[in-house]
Design an enzyme around this catalytic site. Structure first.
Site, mmCIF file in Angstrom:
data_model
loop_
_atom_site.group_PDB
_atom_site.id
_atom_site.type_symbol
_atom_site.label_atom_id
_atom_site.label_comp_id
_atom_site.label_asym_id
_atom_site.label_seq_id
_atom_site.Cartn_x
_atom_site.Cartn_y
_atom_site.Cartn_z
ATOM 1 N N ARG A 197 13.566 10.663 -56.239
ATOM 2 C CA ARG A 197 14.247 11.338 -55.509
ATOM 3 C C ARG A 197 14.912 12.510 -56.235
ATOM 4 O O ARG A 197 15.366 12.325 -57.512
ATOM 5 C CB ARG A 197 15.388 10.825 -54.803
ATOM 6 C CG ARG A 197 14.750 9.680 -53.503
ATOM 7 C CD ARG A 197 16.127 9.065 -53.114
ATOM 8 N NE ARG A 197 16.663 10.180 -52.055
ATOM 9 C CZ ARG A 197 16.388 10.403 -50.851
ATOM 10 N NH1 ARG A 197 15.495 9.492 -50.310
ATOM 11 N NH2 ARG A 197 17.149 11.347 -50.048
ATOM 12 N N HIS A 234 30.814 -26.125 -54.199
ATOM 13 C CA HIS A 234 29.528 -26.895 -53.930
ATOM 14 C C HIS A 234 29.482 -27.113 -52.356
ATOM 15 O O HIS A 234 30.273 -27.603 -51.882
ATOM 16 C CB HIS A 234 29.622 -28.149 -54.811
ATOM 17 C CG HIS A 234 28.410 -28.986 -54.525
ATOM 18 N ND1 HIS A 234 27.142 -28.805 -55.156
ATOM 19 C CD2 HIS A 234 27.987 -30.190 -53.831
ATOM 20 C CE1 HIS A 234 26.105 -29.813 -54.893
ATOM 21 N NE2 HIS A 234 26.855 -30.583 -54.091
#
Ligand code: NAI
Length: 461
Positions: free
Chosen positions: A266, A437
């Site tokens: 760009r 966990h």
């Protein structure tokens, strides 16, 4: 018309411009914001938000259709409904920004602007605005390589601002971030996608381990990548399809495509009158110093329009906020050495700080820790185990220098990790942490622990 006088005028209401306007208004600075489109810039209207919305739908369908979750039935994409959802999200976010700007008292103009004096701009309807300070947040637009027939190709701006049909064959020129994200989306929709890349690698701005994993992910999805290629021309056939002629290993070949998308970077945008009235010479972007100041006192620039800027929305916002903070006499805390960067592939990838190669090139002795997510419970549960976490430490002072992630949660994890890099966190600091966990983030701790076992690293084992 009587000129309007403001303390601060911001031109461009993308992530740099609207964030700066909100921050300035918060500090009580009398601010005006101009854009010729609804607030949000490319990121919100034709970039990050639309792509990720489209990818969310097709990725969900692909996950179910993969058959690994024990779910039955084939999900197919309803493009009309997917586009409606994309449009709703874009409009909701844009009107949210407009409401916030109004609530904070920012004067919003929907118009194009041009300089007609060093601190004066004129709008399309002739309204004149004079300001003590001007922030240019003009953004960037797709760069078009000089290939005969390139006008037949679409840019990402074209694709993401409209609705389209399903295509059988698509060629994408440029295997950078935009090219690969669009390739992923179209391939999940069932298109046969070919990426044509000029360099010997995809994703030149990402580290080599990440590139290897993303390359494998593209192959698994059936996306073909042709590297080291030079596109010679694009022409239209009688049936309306396009033929992309390219050179590969010295031989000419052609790709029959219903759609050609060009994603070759760009270009920063300029504004009329910049040199004439402000004496600022636009050369591949607006030149600024580290503080975002241009050569003209009181005129600043931030975001993709700045020469050499990292073209990322969050970087643009952070730079713009730093400019406003310093204008308002407030401290600037942001650290620009650990800017996170992500690509939303399947799985996504992210990085922050120094890569292994950058750390070595800048003279660090390093220790690497790596954890393969194939052994991570949560990654297995979500069938996204093809990834890794990699940490890079300075082996002398044990400071965290960089992080590389290819993981389902990579964009969510990298933000906090970039803060730790900016804080110059040491391995002993990180080892105090406890991760939930089961979670993908447990892989971070595993990688940190692995780094303790590594001898001083030899480049590219
Ligand atoms: P890019 O610079 O990432 O990639 C452009 C690619 O096109 C390069 O690999 C380059 O070698 C190749 N190329 C250039 N000319 C070519 C030619 N004539 N033939 C074949 N290949 C050619 O640019 P991209 O993907 O257009 O993205 C623009 C900017 O937007 C980047 O800075 C990117 O980081 C940012 N962006 C970030 C996203 C994210 O954070 N997820 C998403 C989309 C864009």
């Amino acid at each position: 018309m009587t000129p309007i006088r403001k303390k601060l005028l911001i031109i461009g209401a993308g992530p740099a411009g609207y964030t700066a306007a909100l921050r300035a208004a918060h500090y009580g600075i009398d601010t005006a914001l101009i854009d010729n489109h609804q607030p949000g810039g490319v990121c919100l209207n034709r970039g990050c938000i639309p792509t990720k919305t489209l990818l969310e739908s097709t990725s969900l369908a692909a996950a179910v259709n993969s058959g690994v979750f024990g779910l039955q039935g084939k999900i197919s994409a309803d493009l009309t409904a997917i586009f409606q959802r994309k449009e709703q999200i874009v409009q909701k976010l844009s009107s949210g920004i407009t409401s916030l700007l109004k609530a904070r008292g920012v004067t919003l103009f929907c118009s194009s602007a041009r300089f007609t004096g060093s601190k004066t701009v004129t709008l399309t309807d002739g309204q004149i605005i004079e300001a003590e300070n001007i922030l240019l947040a003009l953004g960037a637009e797709p760069a078009l390589p000089s290939i005969p027939g390139i006008e037949l190709a679409k840019t990402s701006d074209d694709i993401l601002s409209c609705n389209f049909e399903k295509y059988q064959q698509i060629s994408i020129i440029g295997a950078g971030v935009i090219g690969i994200e669009l390739a992923t989306f179209f391939s999940q929709l069932g298109s046969k996608v070919t990426l044509l890349e000029g360099l010997p690698t995809i994703l030149p701005s990402f580290p080599s381990d990440t590139v290897k994993y993303i390359g494998m992910a593209l192959r698994r999805s059936g996306i073909k990548t042709i590297l080291n290629t030079k596109v010679q021309s694009i022409s239209q056939q009688e049936n309306g399809n396009l033929l992309v002629y390219y050179e590969e290993k010295g031989k000419s070949a052609a790709l029959d495509s219903e759609l050609v998308i060009v994603c070759t970077g760009r270009c920063p945008r300029s504004i009329e009158g910049l040199e004439e009235y402000c004496g600022i010479h636009f050369d591949r972007g607006i030149p600024t110093n580290e503080q975002g100041e241009t050569s003209s006192p009181g005129i600043y620039a931030a975001g993709d329009c700045v020469r050499g800027s990292i073209q990322l929305a969050h970087y643009a916002s952070a730079r713009a906020v730093a400019i406003i903070n310093s204008l308002a006499g407030k401290p600037v805390h942001t650290n620009f050495d650990s800017v996170p960067s992500c690509i939303y592939t399947i799985p996504p990838a992210a990085k922050a700080g120094l890569s292994e190669k950058e750390a070595l090139d800048s003279g660090h002795q390093i220790q690497i820790g790596k954890f393969n997510l194939g052994a991570n419970g949560k990654s297995l549960i979500s069938a996204e185990e093809r990834g890794f976490v990699k940490v890079i430490f300075d082996s002398e002072n044990e400071q965290l220098l960089g992080i590389e992630l290819v993981a389902a949660q990579a964009p969510e994890m990298v933000g906090m990790l970039s803060i730790l890099i900016a804080m110059k966190a040491k391995r002993s600091d990180l080892l105090r942490g406890i991760f939930p966990h089961p979670s993908v983030s447990e892989g971070i701790m595993e990688a940190i622990e692995d780094s303790q076992k590594q001898a001083i690293h030899v480049l590219y084992r």
